[in-house]
Write a protein that holds these residues in place. Structure first.
Motif, mmCIF file in Angstrom:
data_model
loop_
_atom_site.group_PDB
_atom_site.id
_atom_site.type_symbol
_atom_site.label_atom_id
_atom_site.label_comp_id
_atom_site.label_asym_id
_atom_site.label_seq_id
_atom_site.Cartn_x
_atom_site.Cartn_y
_atom_site.Cartn_z
ATOM 1 N N GLY A 204 -4.120 1.009 -10.076
ATOM 2 C CA GLY A 204 -3.579 0.652 -8.764
ATOM 3 C C GLY A 204 -4.639 0.657 -7.686
ATOM 4 N N SER A 205 -5.524 1.641 -7.713
ATOM 5 C CA SER A 205 -6.569 1.714 -6.689
ATOM 6 C C SER A 205 -7.528 0.544 -6.819
ATOM 7 N N GLY A 206 -7.808 0.114 -8.064
ATOM 8 C CA GLY A 206 -8.652 -1.060 -8.236
ATOM 9 C C GLY A 206 -7.976 -2.315 -7.731
ATOM 10 N N HIS B 227 0.814 -1.207 0.000
ATOM 11 C CA HIS B 227 0.000 0.000 0.000
ATOM 12 C C HIS B 227 0.852 1.264 0.000
ATOM 13 N N GLN B 228 1.920 1.268 0.810
ATOM 14 C CA GLN B 228 2.729 2.473 0.919
ATOM 15 C C GLN B 228 3.353 2.839 -0.424
ATOM 16 N N VAL B 229 3.825 1.830 -1.152
ATOM 17 C CA VAL B 229 4.392 2.086 -2.475
ATOM 18 C C VAL B 229 3.317 2.644 -3.408
ATOM 19 N N PHE B 230 2.114 2.063 -3.320
ATOM 20 C CA PHE B 230 1.011 2.559 -4.152
ATOM 21 C C PHE B 230 0.715 4.025 -3.859
ATOM 22 N N PHE B 231 0.652 4.379 -2.575
ATOM 23 C CA PHE B 231 0.353 5.767 -2.223
ATOM 24 C C PHE B 231 1.453 6.703 -2.724
ATOM 25 N N GLU B 232 2.702 6.316 -2.555
ATOM 26 C CA GLU B 232 3.799 7.167 -3.012
ATOM 27 C C GLU B 232 3.741 7.369 -4.523
ATOM 28 N N LEU C 65 -6.782 10.091 -1.250
ATOM 29 C CA LEU C 65 -5.663 9.179 -1.004
ATOM 30 C C LEU C 65 -5.023 9.423 0.356
ATOM 31 N N GLU C 66 -4.902 10.691 0.748
ATOM 32 C CA GLU C 66 -4.339 10.991 2.064
ATOM 33 C C GLU C 66 -5.219 10.431 3.167
ATOM 34 N N ALA C 67 -6.540 10.547 3.000
ATOM 35 C CA ALA C 67 -7.460 10.003 4.006
ATOM 36 C C ALA C 67 -7.333 8.486 4.082
ATOM 37 N N MET C 68 -7.282 7.819 2.929
ATOM 38 C CA MET C 68 -7.166 6.360 2.915
ATOM 39 C C MET C 68 -5.826 5.901 3.460
ATOM 40 N N GLN C 69 -4.793 6.689 3.224
ATOM 41 C CA GLN C 69 -3.475 6.345 3.752
ATOM 42 C C GLN C 69 -3.480 6.338 5.273
ATOM 43 N N GLN C 70 -4.291 7.219 5.859
ATOM 44 C CA GLN C 70 -4.395 7.295 7.312
ATOM 45 C C GLN C 70 -5.507 6.412 7.862
ATOM 46 N N GLY C 71 -6.179 5.675 6.977
ATOM 47 C CA GLY C 71 -7.254 4.814 7.435
ATOM 48 C C GLY C 71 -8.548 5.542 7.711
ATOM 49 N N HIS D 19 -11.935 1.341 -4.060
ATOM 50 C CA HIS D 19 -12.911 1.480 -5.131
ATOM 51 C C HIS D 19 -13.373 2.920 -5.333
ATOM 52 N N ARG D 20 -13.462 3.680 -4.272
ATOM 53 C CA ARG D 20 -13.931 5.060 -4.434
ATOM 54 C C ARG D 20 -12.957 5.865 -5.287
ATOM 55 N N VAL D 21 -11.670 5.632 -5.082
ATOM 56 C CA VAL D 21 -10.669 6.314 -5.910
ATOM 57 C C VAL D 21 -10.785 5.841 -7.356
ATOM 58 N N SER D 22 -10.944 4.543 -7.542
ATOM 59 C CA SER D 22 -11.054 3.990 -8.886
ATOM 60 C C SER D 22 -12.281 4.532 -9.613
ATOM 61 N N GLU D 23 -13.419 4.596 -8.919
ATOM 62 C CA GLU D 23 -14.649 5.100 -9.537
ATOM 63 C C GLU D 23 -14.518 6.582 -9.888
#
Length: 695
Positions: A54-56, A9-14, A103-109, A61-65
């Motif tokens: 990557g999000s898919g 996940h961390q690599v994906f976010f970066e 993405l920042e929100a999802m990174q922090q859960g 899913h929300r990012v992907s949509e």
């Protein structure tokens, strides 16, 4: 064995954040009055497509949509169906911001702001619904739909459920994909039932664990958009055949023809099961259980600081470690049967060890260095938005973007720079009308420049605006009782008044800035980095603000000095020279300060034993000690010490974290004998010397 995707996940976010930066830069480069560069649009599209894929893959899913509509709009632009106007560009920029927030929100859960997501999604849909581009044929799909969606537009609306035929190709597992992950993502969209089909399963002796033989029949109950399902399969669409049909359709899922890619890859043909393989055993009588996938609660991601390092730096680091191991082995052999005739060899080995250790240290420090472009990269967008908001024409120039500084400096200097840039845009640079009336170009100029000098990095924020009004600053300071009306100040000291807490000359506060509002915080933050800030301005011509920072916050070259029984470290890059001064050259100013003449310049003397209340100082007269001439952004002074001890590299330890801030001290270090030495803050000592002279 199931693969835990959370570790990626961390690599994906970066990578996603880097992709958003690419999108933002590309969008800012679009000139709506000029023909669009197709390569720029392709670059933006590729970044959006990577984020969507990557999000898919990882179940966001929300990012992907959300990215799906963004990708559709960009696809129209790159295919020539739509020419971007300012409204489209602004909408895309806002969508990039929205994606970054998600993405920042999802990174922090955490959960993203649904209202913001819905607002930007509606804006994108509104643009897509406008038929801006002419359609060459009535049979062509609508301009706002990508080809894949146009084919299935009749069944794209939300349904009460979907029936899916999913048939992976042989190479799906070999490419690192996992059908179970797809089931898990579908289950998050609704109630999922999974039924495997064993028809393609070979005999046990011919079984290859790297080939996927199974296919599945899936039923997903719930109100779900078809596009959401397609996004789940987007990452494996080249490695599988699948068909989607509403649950209410009369045709069964097994009758639906799979969605086959136009050209199967050569690799898939090579590893596909042979057509003459023995028939699979009959599974028609097998009671196939309906499998309910279980959603695992994702752990809240831990914040991780990472640095991308050039492989050449890593290779050099490995070479240095190898040299160090060889030297250590040589010294070990010398120590086994050491005799005095090997003393020269031992000394040479120790010198070689010292040299390799120093080179290794420099290599490790270079790994922490990052280009200042990581900070400068945010300002084109900031200037673009604020200039539009203020109704000003402003050109931004970035100089020295590849200047490398310590990673910690990069992280902490961003906020002070943002404040300075906002001040320049709001109160420094005039409107186009004011500039023309003043005989200037209607377009204001803001320059951000970074360069290295004397072991420091200097960052300058320059504008060609109205400049600072010294008379107005002085009057406001008197009004706020910051200075006495009779007090005489140099022009530089008047400029320094804007760093007083709460000081501002703005006639009306805005939500953007006020030159002076918060400037005390800016200076405090810069000083916390061991730096200083200097202002130079000319009324009607512009303002230049220079920030001086150390290249690294971890290690510095220093000169150790003795004052009484205490040892202090003076940063080597601040030292001009060390001299003996005769007492006859000492001058006292009004009984307060002390100065001495060095060639054609009178310099103030700072007695460290007096500043830090050190008892037992050996030298009381100038002739008994040494004066170390040091220079900072605010001028020069002479530090009176007992003796010079030697030069050395020291590891900086934070005084704030381990004790508390002390004026005139920037940090501490541990010496070779285990004792603690304080590192002097030269700009702070210069301020102390001014305070000592003028009270």
């Amino acid at each position: 064995m199931a693969i835990d995707l959370a570790q990626f996940h961390q690599v994906f976010f970066e990578e996603s954040f880097e992709g958003l930066d690419v999108m933002e830069s590309g969008l800012l480069a679009i000139d709506c009055n000029e023909p669009v560069d197709l390569e720029d649009i392709n670059t933006i599209f590729r970044a959006a497509h990577s984020i969507k894929g990557g999000s898919g893959t990882f179940g966001f899913h929300r990012v992907s949509e959300f990215t799906h509509g963004l990708e559709t709009l960009l696809d129209q632009m790159r295919s020539g169906q739509r020419q971007p106007d300012q409204r489209v560009v602004d909408c895309l920029l806002g969508s990039v911001d929205c994606l970054r927030t998600m993405l920042e929100a999802m990174q922090q859960g955490d959960n993203a702001n649904d209202a913001d997501v819905a607002r930007y999604q509606a804006a994108i849909d509104a643009i897509l619904d406008q038929q801006n581009a002419p359609v060459s044929s009535a049979e062509e799909p609508a301009a706002h739909l990508p080809p894949a969606e146009a084919v299935n537009s009749a069944v794209e609306s939300p349904s009460s459920g979907w029936r899916i035929a999913f048939s992976p190709r042989a190479q799906l597992l070999q490419r690192g994909n996992d059908p179970v992950r797809i089931f898990r993502e579908l289950d998050e969209l609704g109630e999922l039932e999974v039924a495997p089909d064993f028809i393609g399963l070979p005999e046990f002796g011919e079984f290859d664990p790297e080939i996927c033989y199974l296919s599945w029949r899936l039923e997903l109950a719930g109100t779900v958009d078809r596009s959401a399902l397609e996004d789940v399969f987007a990452w494996v669409e080249d490695d599988c055949d699948f068909a989607i049909q509403p649950l209410g359709a009369a045709q069964s899922c097994t009758d639906v023809s799979p969605q086959v890619s136009p050209e199967p890859s050569a690799e898939s043909e090579a590893v596909a099961p042979a057509t003459d393989a023995p028939p699979a055993k009959d599974t028609s009588d097998v009671d196939v259980a309906k499998v309910k996938t279980v959603k695992a609660k994702a752990d809240k991601p831990k914040s991780a600081a990472t640095i991308r390092v050039d492989t050449q730096k890593i290779d050099h680091l490995i070479n240095m470690v190898g040299e160090l191991v060889i030297t250590q082995s040589m010294l070990g052999m010398l120590g086994e049967n050491f005799t005095l005739d090997k003393l020269d060899a031992l000394q040479n080995g120790l010198a070689q060890l010292e040299r390799h250790t120093r080179e290794l240290q420099e290599s490790v420090m270079s790994v922490r260095m990052m280009p200042i472009s990581f900070v400068f990269g945010r300002f084109p967008r900031l200037v673009h938005d604020l200039s539009a908001q203020l109704g000003k024409k402003i050109e931004l120039k970035l100089i020295g973007e590849q200047t490398e500084v310590d990673k910690t400096v990069v992280e902490l200097i961003a906020d002070p720079l943002v404040h300075l840039v906002r001040n320049s845009l709001d109160h420094g640079i005039e409107t186009s009308v004011e500039r023309v009336n003043a005989g200037k170009s209607e377009t204001g100029q803001l320059i951000l420049e970074a360069y290295q000098r004397s072991g420091q990095i200097i960052i300058e924020v320059k504008d060609d605006g109205r400049g600072l009004n010294a008379d107005k600053l002085r009057a406001k300071a008197i009004e706020k009782n910051l200075i006495d009306p009779q007090q005489q100040l140099t022009q530089q000291q008047i400029y320094e008044l804007i760093f007083a807490p709460g000081f501002s000359t703005a006639e009306a506060l805005t939500d953007i800035s006020g030159r002076g509002v918060g400037m005390d915080v800016v200076r405090r933050n810069i000083q916390s980095l061991g730096g200083s800030i200097h202002i130079d301005s000319e009324q009607g011509q512009g303002t230049r603000i220079a920030i001086h920072l150390p290249l690294t916050l971890a290690i510095l070259d220093g000169q150790s000095v003795a004052v009484g029984h205490e040892t202090y470290i003076i940063p080597l890059n601040a030292i001009i020279e060390s001299i003996n001064v005769d007492d006859s050259k000492l001058n006292r100013v009004a009984g307060v300060g002390e100065t001495f003449k060095l060639r054609e310049e009178y310099l103030p003397i700072v007695r460290l034993q007096r500043v830090f209340a050190i008892s037992g100082a050996k030298a009381s007269k100038l002739s008994e000690g040494l004066v170390v001439v040091v220079e900072g952004p605010e001028g020069r002074c002479g530090l009176f010490v007992d003796d010079l001890l030697g030069q050395q590299q020291v590891v900086i330890k934070s005084l704030d974290a381990n004790y508390r801030p002390v004026e005139g001290i920037s940090g501490a270090t541990i010496l070779g004998d285990g004792s603690v030495a304080l590192i002097l803050d030269i700009p702070g000592l210069l301020r102390l010397s001014v305070r000592e002279q003028y009270g």
